[in-house]
Write a protein that holds these residues in place. Structure first.
Motif, PDB file in Angstrom:
ATOM      1  N   ASP A  62       4.188   7.825 -14.641  1.00  0.00           N
ATOM      2  CA  ASP A  62       3.391   6.776 -14.002  1.00  0.00           C
ATOM      3  C   ASP A  62       2.401   7.409 -13.022  1.00  0.00           C
ATOM      4  O   ASP A  62       2.710   8.406 -12.370  1.00  0.00           O
ATOM      5  N   THR A  63       1.210   6.829 -12.964  1.00  0.00           N
ATOM      6  CA  THR A  63       0.177   7.263 -12.027  1.00  0.00           C
ATOM      7  C   THR A  63      -0.230   6.072 -11.173  1.00  0.00           C
ATOM      8  O   THR A  63      -0.515   4.993 -11.699  1.00  0.00           O
ATOM      9  N   ILE A  64      -0.230   6.259  -9.850  1.00  0.00           N
ATOM     10  CA  ILE A  64      -0.553   5.177  -8.925  1.00  0.00           C
ATOM     11  C   ILE A  64      -1.746   5.595  -8.077  1.00  0.00           C
ATOM     12  O   ILE A  64      -1.690   6.615  -7.377  1.00  0.00           O
ATOM     13  N   ASN A  65      -2.814   4.837  -8.138  1.00  0.00           N
ATOM     14  CA  ASN A  65      -4.012   5.123  -7.349  1.00  0.00           C
ATOM     15  C   ASN A  65      -3.913   4.453  -5.980  1.00  0.00           C
ATOM     16  O   ASN A  65      -3.633   3.257  -5.895  1.00  0.00           O
ATOM     17  N   ILE A  66      -4.133   5.225  -4.932  1.00  0.00           N
ATOM     18  CA  ILE A  66      -4.095   4.713  -3.567  1.00  0.00           C
ATOM     19  C   ILE A  66      -5.521   4.697  -3.018  1.00  0.00           C
ATOM     20  O   ILE A  66      -6.184   5.732  -2.963  1.00  0.00           O
ATOM     21  N   ASP A  67      -5.979   3.519  -2.618  1.00  0.00           N
ATOM     22  CA  ASP A  67      -7.348   3.396  -2.127  1.00  0.00           C
ATOM     23  C   ASP A  67      -7.406   2.305  -1.056  1.00  0.00           C
ATOM     24  O   ASP A  67      -7.639   1.136  -1.341  1.00  0.00           O
TER      25      ASP A  67
END
Length: 242
Positions: free
Chosen positions: A56-61
């Motif tokens: 899983d890849t989670i983008n934090i912005d």
């Protein structure tokens, strides 16, 4: 008015179904907060076939909170990896024992591993007990290393330190095997045996751990791996020396 109410109910039903559909057959819900981390990516990885595999890849912005839904067939060790974009820190990998249910991971950007608090996993709680035990042996080894440096070329002192180190290692193996045995009713039991002592300790200890596993744990990923490893070691040790 009635039509408006029915339309609202229908909309809520569609949204709820959409959320459930998006998560598929996920049985692990991970939420958390990484204080001070507002830009970058998180990866959840597992170890498979001698390599890390991203699941899983989670983008934090902008927000430090994160969420992930995963499907696990069996409780297992996963790794939360932080990509700070611009940082030379080596503190970027956080192992955690995942299992079906709700898991919460709270930590900080600057002390990603050191300040991590993980809740919701029974296996994780027991694994933290083991890491505390292991750290005691690590500290003892460091003390012996200091004594080795101080001993210089004093052969008598060096021999004494080597003897102490050998006894310490044996004691660590036995304590680790005993910990795995005492927790053979959980997946963390065979995991500790596999990751810490499986290739070095006498096969009789692994046999005892394997026979103490509950049927559920025996069928789990680590239970199956331990059973297979024991069979392979017995076969190798029974083979004639050429």
């Amino acid at each position: 008015m009635k039509n408006t109410f029915l339309a609202l109910v229908a909309l809520l039903f569609i949204v709820a179904c959409g959320k459930e559909e998006n998560h598929g057959d996920a049985n692990v819900h991970i939420t958390g907060n990484i204080k001070g981390f507002k830009k970058g990516r998180l990866f959840i990885k597992k170890y498979a076939d001698t390599a890390f595999v991203n699941i899983d890849t989670i983008n934090i912005d902008g927000k430090s909170e994160f969420e992930s839904h995963l499907k696990l067939d069996s409780p297992q060790m996963l790794y939360l990896v932080i990509d700070r974009v611009s940082s030379e820190s080596i503190d970027q990998e956080l192992p955690f024992f995942a299992e079906p249910g709700n898991i919460t991971i709270n930590t900080s950007k600057d002390a990603f591993f050191a300040k991590a608090k993980i809740t919701g996993s029974k296996n994780q709680k027991v694994y933290e007990e083991f890491t505390a035990l292991r750290q005691k042996f690590v500290n003892d080894k460091m003390e012996l290393t200091k004594l080795t440096i101080e001993a210089g070329k004093d052969v008598k002192k060096l021999d004494s330190i080597d003897s102490q180190l050998e006894k310490l290692i044996k004691r660590q193996y036995l304590h680790t095997a005993n910990f795995a045995l005492n927790h053979a009713n959980m997946e963390v039991g065979p995991y500790v045996a596999l990751s810490e002592v499986a290739g070095d300790i006498n096969i009789k200890y692994l046999d005892t751990i394997q026979k103490s596993m509950t049927p559920q744990v025996a069928k789990s990923m680590y239970g199956t791996m331990l059973t297979k490893l024991i069979a392979e070691r017995k076969k190798a040790e029974a083979a004639p020396v050429q």
